[in-house]
Design a protein around this motif. Sequence first.
Motif, PDB file in Angstrom:
ATOM      1  N   GLN A 122      10.590   7.225   2.378  1.00 24.17           N
ATOM      2  CA  GLN A 122       9.388   5.980   2.295  1.00 24.17           C
ATOM      3  C   GLN A 122      11.342   5.471   1.611  1.00 24.17           C
ATOM      4  O   GLN A 122      11.623   5.935   0.624  1.00 24.17           O
ATOM      5  N   GLU A 123      10.945   4.427   2.208  1.00 28.13           N
ATOM      6  CA  GLU A 123      12.311   2.887   1.009  1.00 28.13           C
ATOM      7  C   GLU A 123      11.708   2.849  -0.808  1.00 28.13           C
ATOM      8  O   GLU A 123      10.180   2.883  -0.536  1.00 28.13           O
ATOM      9  N   VAL A 124      12.205   2.851  -1.678  1.00 35.36           N
ATOM     10  CA  VAL A 124      11.464   3.295  -2.855  1.00 35.36           C
ATOM     11  C   VAL A 124      11.401   1.382  -3.086  1.00 35.36           C
ATOM     12  O   VAL A 124      11.989   1.122  -2.922  1.00 35.36           O
ATOM     13  N   ILE A 125       9.938   1.294  -3.370  1.00 29.41           N
ATOM     14  CA  ILE A 125       9.616   0.092  -3.719  1.00 29.41           C
ATOM     15  C   ILE A 125      10.325   0.135  -4.981  1.00 29.41           C
ATOM     16  O   ILE A 125       9.795   0.643  -5.940  1.00 29.41           O
ATOM     17  N   THR A 162      -0.503  10.226   8.293  1.00 26.59           N
ATOM     18  CA  THR A 162      -1.305   8.937   9.134  1.00 26.59           C
ATOM     19  C   THR A 162      -1.573   7.462   8.548  1.00 26.59           C
ATOM     20  O   THR A 162      -1.108   6.309   9.639  1.00 26.59           O
ATOM     21  N   TYR A 163      -0.768   7.178   7.732  1.00 30.23           N
ATOM     22  CA  TYR A 163      -0.584   6.496   6.826  1.00 30.23           C
ATOM     23  C   TYR A 163       0.515   5.617   7.522  1.00 30.23           C
ATOM     24  O   TYR A 163       0.590   4.514   8.045  1.00 30.23           O
ATOM     25  N   TYR A 164       1.526   6.617   8.588  1.00 30.61           N
ATOM     26  CA  TYR A 164       2.561   5.213   9.135  1.00 30.61           C
ATOM     27  C   TYR A 164       2.053   4.147  10.229  1.00 30.61           C
ATOM     28  O   TYR A 164       2.118   3.095  10.552  1.00 30.61           O
ATOM     29  N   PHE A 165       0.382   4.750  10.850  1.00 28.42           N
ATOM     30  CA  PHE A 165       0.111   4.072  11.729  1.00 28.42           C
ATOM     31  C   PHE A 165      -1.060   3.189  11.226  1.00 28.42           C
ATOM     32  O   PHE A 165      -1.844   2.579  12.083  1.00 28.42           O
ATOM     33  N   VAL A 166      -1.185   3.035  10.224  1.00 35.41           N
ATOM     34  CA  VAL A 166      -2.454   2.214   9.673  1.00 35.41           C
ATOM     35  C   VAL A 166      -1.907   1.010  10.509  1.00 35.41           C
ATOM     36  O   VAL A 166      -3.472   0.437  10.578  1.00 35.41           O
ATOM     37  N   ILE A 177       0.632  -1.023  -0.085  1.00 31.20           N
ATOM     38  CA  ILE A 177       0.008  -0.118   0.033  1.00 31.20           C
ATOM     39  C   ILE A 177       0.896   0.853  -0.151  1.00 31.20           C
ATOM     40  O   ILE A 177       1.382   1.469   0.512  1.00 31.20           O
ATOM     41  N   LEU A 178       0.383   1.967  -1.289  1.00 31.37           N
ATOM     42  CA  LEU A 178       1.291   3.409  -0.929  1.00 31.37           C
ATOM     43  C   LEU A 178       0.564   4.148   0.052  1.00 31.37           C
ATOM     44  O   LEU A 178       1.234   5.462   0.155  1.00 31.37           O
ATOM     45  N   GLU A 179      -0.773   4.389  -0.349  1.00 24.77           N
ATOM     46  CA  GLU A 179      -1.325   5.600   0.021  1.00 24.77           C
ATOM     47  C   GLU A 179      -2.896   5.464  -0.019  1.00 24.77           C
ATOM     48  O   GLU A 179      -2.989   4.294  -0.524  1.00 24.77           O
ATOM     49  N   ASP A 180      -3.763   6.093   1.216  1.00 24.58           N
ATOM     50  CA  ASP A 180      -4.959   5.915   1.330  1.00 24.58           C
ATOM     51  C   ASP A 180      -5.747   7.033   0.342  1.00 24.58           C
ATOM     52  O   ASP A 180      -5.585   8.241   1.083  1.00 24.58           O
ATOM     53  N   ASN A 181      -6.983   7.027  -0.211  1.00 33.73           N
ATOM     54  CA  ASN A 181      -7.241   8.825  -0.643  1.00 33.73           C
ATOM     55  C   ASN A 181      -8.842   8.515   0.012  1.00 33.73           C
ATOM     56  O   ASN A 181      -9.550   7.424  -0.350  1.00 33.73           O
ATOM     57  N   LEU A 182      -9.034   9.111   0.995  1.00 31.10           N
ATOM     58  CA  LEU A 182     -10.264   8.491   1.726  1.00 31.10           C
ATOM     59  C   LEU A 182     -11.326  10.270   1.562  1.00 31.10           C
ATOM     60  O   LEU A 182     -12.169  10.120   1.925  1.00 31.10           O
ATOM     61  N   ALA A 191       4.434   0.834   2.115  1.00 29.92           N
ATOM     62  CA  ALA A 191       6.070   0.362   1.921  1.00 29.92           C
ATOM     63  C   ALA A 191       6.762   1.486   3.441  1.00 29.92           C
ATOM     64  O   ALA A 191       6.157   1.483   4.225  1.00 29.92           O
ATOM     65  N   PRO A 192       7.994   0.567   3.570  1.00 27.40           N
ATOM     66  CA  PRO A 192       8.780   0.863   4.813  1.00 27.40           C
ATOM     67  C   PRO A 192       8.452   2.530   4.848  1.00 27.40           C
ATOM     68  O   PRO A 192       9.437   2.927   3.954  1.00 27.40           O
ATOM     69  N   THR A 193       8.323   2.931   6.089  1.00 32.01           N
ATOM     70  CA  THR A 193       8.128   4.062   5.644  1.00 32.01           C
ATOM     71  C   THR A 193       8.551   4.840   7.312  1.00 32.01           C
ATOM     72  O   THR A 193       9.073   4.443   8.651  1.00 32.01           O
ATOM     73  N   TYR A 194       9.616   6.522   7.448  1.00 29.81           N
ATOM     74  CA  TYR A 194       9.616   6.506   8.182  1.00 29.81           C
ATOM     75  C   TYR A 194       9.345   7.865   8.989  1.00 29.81           C
ATOM     76  O   TYR A 194       9.041   8.952   7.932  1.00 29.81           O
ATOM     77  N   LEU A 195       9.315   8.139  10.240  1.00 28.82           N
ATOM     78  CA  LEU A 195       8.513   9.905  10.482  1.00 28.82           C
ATOM     79  C   LEU A 195       9.305  10.705  11.235  1.00 28.82           C
ATOM     80  O   LEU A 195       9.637   9.989  12.692  1.00 28.82           O
ATOM     81  N   PRO A 196       9.561  11.321  11.169  1.00 34.85           N
ATOM     82  CA  PRO A 196      10.952  11.892  12.114  1.00 34.85           C
ATOM     83  C   PRO A 196      10.636  12.860  12.654  1.00 34.85           C
ATOM     84  O   PRO A 196      11.366  13.275  13.352  1.00 34.85           O
ATOM     85  N   MET A 197       9.124  12.467  13.319  1.00 35.74           N
ATOM     86  CA  MET A 197       9.218  12.953  14.650  1.00 35.74           C
ATOM     87  C   MET A 197       9.767  11.637  15.279  1.00 35.74           C
ATOM     88  O   MET A 197       9.661  12.321  16.733  1.00 35.74           O
ATOM     89  N   TYR A 198       9.433  10.923  15.017  1.00 39.77           N
ATOM     90  CA  TYR A 198      10.537   9.573  16.201  1.00 39.77           C
ATOM     91  C   TYR A 198      12.016   9.801  15.671  1.00 39.77           C
ATOM     92  O   TYR A 198      12.751   9.757  14.575  1.00 39.77           O
ATOM     93  N   ARG A 199      12.758  10.007  17.405  1.00 40.27           N
ATOM     94  CA  ARG A 199      14.680  10.526  17.161  1.00 40.27           C
ATOM     95  C   ARG A 199      14.955   9.071  15.992  1.00 40.27           C
ATOM     96  O   ARG A 199      15.951   9.447  15.362  1.00 40.27           O
ATOM     97  N   GLU A 200      14.019   7.877  16.560  1.00 42.59           N
ATOM     98  CA  GLU A 200      15.146   6.722  15.469  1.00 42.59           C
ATOM     99  C   GLU A 200      15.014   6.939  14.497  1.00 42.59           C
ATOM    100  O   GLU A 200      16.142   6.917  13.508  1.00 42.59           O
ATOM    101  N   ASP A 201      13.446   7.363  13.334  1.00 39.62           N
ATOM    102  CA  ASP A 201      13.323   7.377  12.583  1.00 39.62           C
ATOM    103  C   ASP A 201      14.090   8.828  11.864  1.00 39.62           C
ATOM    104  O   ASP A 201      15.339   9.101  10.749  1.00 39.62           O
ATOM    105  N   MET A 202      14.122   9.719  12.831  1.00 37.57           N
ATOM    106  CA  MET A 202      14.742  10.943  12.004  1.00 37.57           C
ATOM    107  C   MET A 202      16.415  10.370  12.260  1.00 37.57           C
ATOM    108  O   MET A 202      16.679  11.169  10.661  1.00 37.57           O
ATOM    109  N   GLU A 203      16.584   9.759  13.006  1.00 36.03           N
ATOM    110  CA  GLU A 203      18.118   9.909  12.344  1.00 36.03           C
ATOM    111  C   GLU A 203      18.548   8.672  10.989  1.00 36.03           C
ATOM    112  O   GLU A 203      19.634   9.227  10.368  1.00 36.03           O
TER     113      GLU A 203
END
Length: 438
Positions: free
Chosen positions: A369-372, A286-290, A125-130, A307-319
């Motif tokens: 995101q990682e490139v798929i 929000t996709y990150y949390f689905v 899944i790349l994206e949700d459109n609602l 797709a493997p996704t990173y949210l920079p709000m989180y320190r580990e993801d930011m790094e």
Amino acid sequence: MESLVANAQAINRLLARYGVKFGIYKNNEFIEQLFPFDPVPRVISAEEFEILEQGLKQRVNALNAFLKDIYTDKKIIKDGVVPDNFVFSSSGFLPECDNFVPPAGVFSHISGIDLVQADSGEWFILEDNLRIPSGASYPLIARKLSRRASPETFKHNKVDNNADYGRLLAHSMQSVNPGGLNVILTPGRYNSAFFEHSYLAEVTGFPLVMPNDLFVEENKLYIRTQQGGKALVGAIYRRISDEYLDPLTFNPESLIGVPGIMSAYLAGNLAIVNAPGNGVADDKGTYYFVPKMIEYYLNEKPILHNAPTYLPMYREDMEYCLDNIHKLVIKDVAEAGGYGVLFGKDMDEATLAEWRQKIQDEPRRFILQEVINFIDLPVLDGETTVPRKADLRAYVVSSADKTDVWHCGLTRFSRVPDSFVVNSSQGGGFKDTWVMSR
């Protein structure tokens, strides 16, 4: 090959004759163009689609549960699954809709879920459109015209009939209608998807209306009749963004909204398809949390994965993002239609440094995101076929009593070699999607 080329030409002539176009605004100018159709279909086996169907139903059911929760009890926030500042800072969250549940509890009636298939065969899944996902009309009419141009093709291939989309949409609207007519609201001729609005009115049998055809009286929505009277409207499939829907509630300068429509909605006298405020659930962040929503609300493991996704709000993801930006995809959570998508691999060191700083300055604004490396599909180019990247928009239709996945979908492909951007607004074309019968 000669017959394939001839069929392509015949079908595209018919599409042009029927006005199957897609419009975009560029440099303050409305440009209307044909949506190029490729006759080589995407083929999905019955067995493979069964897995997709299960995963899509699961995902949309969880997203509907999230929307109901986030506008009422907010349990997912209280339990620490989704951060509160993340939800309430989303431009898609509408305080005007807080503590309100729409008729029959359905928020996302038509969900457009974008997927890609990796080289491994796995779907992501790349994206949700609602909010107001578009595109279903294009494969719908393309199939109809393909049958006309080449009837023999469908005599010799067992393909699921896709002509039931109008029935699915009509059932969804009627199932949530608290009383009155079902109508389809278009902002007008110069909307990018006006063809779709008119075609969906045709296949559902519901009136196509413009904002000046409607008015609100005593918290109820009415349509003006040709005889000078009025008729009650119970469900409206709106193709107008939230911010322009009601100038009395949202943008007071909107000329394409219906004054007071939100009062009818919030009084429970009207179902709006899709519900205002859905943007909080299709925010790219929000996709990150689905996947967590699926486990939280349904107590199930996700069938289809992000797709493997990173949210920079989180320190580990930011790094991780700062260290690996050169190989990641950067997405602006507020953008759509292929805009705001950048590839680190295309940037020089100076540009990468600029983006590292932007991400640190506004961590809520971006996901990475990682490139798929999703598969190429054959696309007709002159008298031969060439490989082009393609995605799939699947349509999930939710009603008061069930969730259905349409046995078709919009396969979009890039017309540029090696490009990963397939959106129609970026010049892409489309194919029919054949779901094979058992």
